[in-house]
Design a protein around this motif. Structure first.
Motif, PDB file in Angstrom:
ATOM      1  N   VAL A 111      19.021 -66.286 -17.208  1.00 47.58           N
ATOM      2  CA  VAL A 111      17.363 -66.118 -16.737  1.00 47.58           C
ATOM      3  C   VAL A 111      17.245 -67.346 -15.673  1.00 47.58           C
TER       4      VAL A 111
ATOM      5  N   ILE B 249      15.516 -59.921 -16.178  1.00 50.87           N
ATOM      6  CA  ILE B 249      16.315 -60.699 -15.424  1.00 50.87           C
ATOM      7  C   ILE B 249      17.639 -61.049 -15.727  1.00 50.87           C
ATOM      8  N   GLU B 250      18.045 -61.123 -16.794  1.00 52.34           N
ATOM      9  CA  GLU B 250      19.361 -61.268 -17.383  1.00 52.34           C
ATOM     10  C   GLU B 250      20.062 -60.132 -16.951  1.00 52.34           C
TER      11      GLU B 250
ATOM     12  N   ARG C  76      19.624 -58.128 -14.385  1.00 53.37           N
ATOM     13  CA  ARG C  76      20.041 -58.296 -12.792  1.00 53.37           C
ATOM     14  C   ARG C  76      21.166 -59.145 -12.666  1.00 53.37           C
ATOM     15  N   TRP C  77      21.677 -60.266 -13.280  1.00 52.49           N
ATOM     16  CA  TRP C  77      22.890 -61.055 -13.163  1.00 52.49           C
ATOM     17  C   TRP C  77      23.959 -60.349 -13.887  1.00 52.49           C
TER      18      TRP C  77
ATOM     19  N   PRO D 275      16.081 -55.572  -8.788  1.00 54.45           N
ATOM     20  CA  PRO D 275      15.004 -55.490  -9.546  1.00 54.45           C
ATOM     21  C   PRO D 275      14.593 -54.195  -9.665  1.00 54.45           C
TER      22      PRO D 275
ATOM     23  N   ALA E 188       7.508 -61.327 -15.533  1.00 58.03           N
ATOM     24  CA  ALA E 188       8.814 -61.675 -15.306  1.00 58.03           C
ATOM     25  C   ALA E 188       9.268 -60.794 -14.168  1.00 58.03           C
ATOM     26  N   TYR E 189       8.792 -59.864 -13.804  1.00 58.21           N
ATOM     27  CA  TYR E 189       9.414 -58.921 -12.514  1.00 58.21           C
ATOM     28  C   TYR E 189       8.733 -59.835 -11.283  1.00 58.21           C
TER      29      TYR E 189
ATOM     30  N   LEU F 245      11.155 -62.646 -10.861  1.00 64.79           N
ATOM     31  CA  LEU F 245      12.558 -62.286 -10.571  1.00 64.79           C
ATOM     32  C   LEU F 245      12.531 -61.817  -8.831  1.00 64.79           C
TER      33      LEU F 245
ATOM     34  N   PRO G  21      12.054 -67.888 -11.747  1.00 69.92           N
ATOM     35  CA  PRO G  21      12.523 -67.588 -13.305  1.00 69.92           C
ATOM     36  C   PRO G  21      12.503 -68.700 -14.184  1.00 69.92           C
TER      37      PRO G  21
ATOM     38  N   ASN H  36      10.403 -68.915 -17.653  1.00 66.91           N
ATOM     39  CA  ASN H  36      11.021 -69.262 -19.020  1.00 66.91           C
ATOM     40  C   ASN H  36      10.402 -70.516 -19.854  1.00 66.91           C
TER      41      ASN H  36
END
Length: 383
Positions: free
Chosen positions: A126, A219-220, A222-223, A229, A307-308, A311, A318, A322
């Motif tokens: 994140v 978010i996690e 995405r990576w 997104p 969260a969106y 991101l 992010p 967090n």
């Protein structure tokens, strides 16, 4: 023997990981265990699994543990001890289940020496996915997801060269699914900790109740899967049987199903690319013969939308999301704030933060984390 180092062995995921490894003792060996401060439980784990190394955060705690287990293993402490446990030459896989950004530097230490990571620590990706994923690729090292949702996506994508058109992360909806904000004003800590389907630690249980857990997973994802997104969707699935789904450009959808038991996803990461038998409960389709899906309620559970927002903003947002959430959840658990104060504090932190330098580094991430926690603390009752 596949040799495993577990970072965060006394937490919920760490304990369940050791249950998995107990069943795999003919093929897997625990060589390192780390914990924050639970000396007694770590001692018990050391005596049972007999690793080469045990690590505690505080030096005095480590000295106490050393007195108890000096005839079994070496004992170390602090962030350097954790990094050492992650980078041991004999380790074949590092399972990172540390809570928070304490798992960041050990993850980097493991990747830099070419150790694969089974990642149960959301915060690492994140806050630093932009750093971690290129490092893993440069070292030709796999990052294996432990979260049931990301494990599901990982399994559905196995053997597919093309990226999916979109993915669906499923969410149980937590203990307050269907409730409105007025109905959640006086939510007690004990109510928020009572998850209907999963057995989890306190922090992740509260995150599930606010739906921040799903936001962090977005978010996690995405990576982990190199997605935009807009390609990552969330569906509320109260039965927690379909763990997630992928949809390809031709309209075909693949789903991974299983009993709501974290040990299944943990074992998949530990034994990958192999599958080994276990004694865990199997999915009964007759017992679970109704599966429902709904859109998440972001009006009454705004953490997912926050969260969106973080991101999309990128950079250090992010991290701010967090860290503010970590601080607010801790304050709620200690009864300093109410349940609905959690998203309110996160929203204020995101609005107040000015990301002048979007160039990420470990130092800048830790500075943004410190800023967000300080900011959040000013909004607690009595702070």
């Amino acid at each position: 023997m596949k040799k495993i180092s577990i970072l965060g062995s006394t937490g919920s995921i760490g304990r369940q990981s050791l249950e998995v490894l107990e069943n795999l003792s003919n093929t897997h060996q625990v060589v390192a265990l780390t914990a924050f401060s639970n000396i007694d439980l770590l001692e018990e784990q050391v005596r049972k699994f007999r690793p080469n190394l045990a690590v505690l955060w505080d030096e005095n705690d480590a000295l106490e543990l050393e007195k108890r287990v000096c005839n079994i293993c070496k004992v170390d402490f602090g962030i350097n001890g954790m990094k050492y446990a992650a980078a041991l030459s004999e380790v074949d896989l590092v399972l990172n289940s540390v809570v928070g950004n304490a798992g960041l530097l050990p993850t980097i230490a493991a990747l830099e020496v070419g150790k694969p990571i089974a990642i149960a620590n959301k915060e690492v990706l994140v806050t630093a996915g932009e750093i971690i994923m290129p490092l893993a690729r440069s070292k030709n090292v796999e990052i294996l997801p432990v979260d049931s949702e990301h494990s599901a996506i990982f399994q559905c994508l196995s053997g597919h060269v093309q990226l999916p058109d979109k993915i669906y992360l499923t969410a149980s909806g937590g203990p307050f699914r269907g409730k409105t904000k007025p109905e959640m004003v006086d939510i007690a800590v004990e109510q928020a900790l009572s998850h209907p389907n999963w057995s989890m630690g306190q922090k992740i249980s509260i995150d599930s109740a606010t739906m921040m857990n799903k936001g962090l997973e977005v978010i996690e994802a995405r990576w982990l899967f190199n997605l935009a997104p807009k390609q990552i969707h969330v569906l509320v699935h109260p039965q927690s049987i379909v763990h997630s789904m992928v949809e390809f450009v031709d309209g075909q959808v693949l789903a991974q199903l299983g009993a709501p038991d974290m040990r299944l996803a943990i074992q998949h990461a530990i034994t990958y690319p192999n599958r080994l038998p276990n004694p865990f409960k199997r999915l009964n389709f007759v017992e679970h013969n109704t599966l429902t899906f709904n859109q998440p309620d972001t009006e009454n559970f705004p953490c997912l939308a926050l969260a969106y927002r973080a991101l999309e903003a990128g950079g250090h947002y992010p991290t701010v999301l967090n860290a503010a959430n970590e601080a607010a959840v801790d304050a709620f658990l200690n009864r300093k704030i109410g349940f609905l104060d959690i998203p309110a504090i996160i929203d204020r932190a995101l609005s107040a933060y000015n990301d002048e330098n979007k160039q990420l580094s470990i130092e800048s991430i830790l500075m943004a984390e410190s800023w967000a926690k300080t900011f959040a603390a000013r909004h607690f009752k009595g702070a």
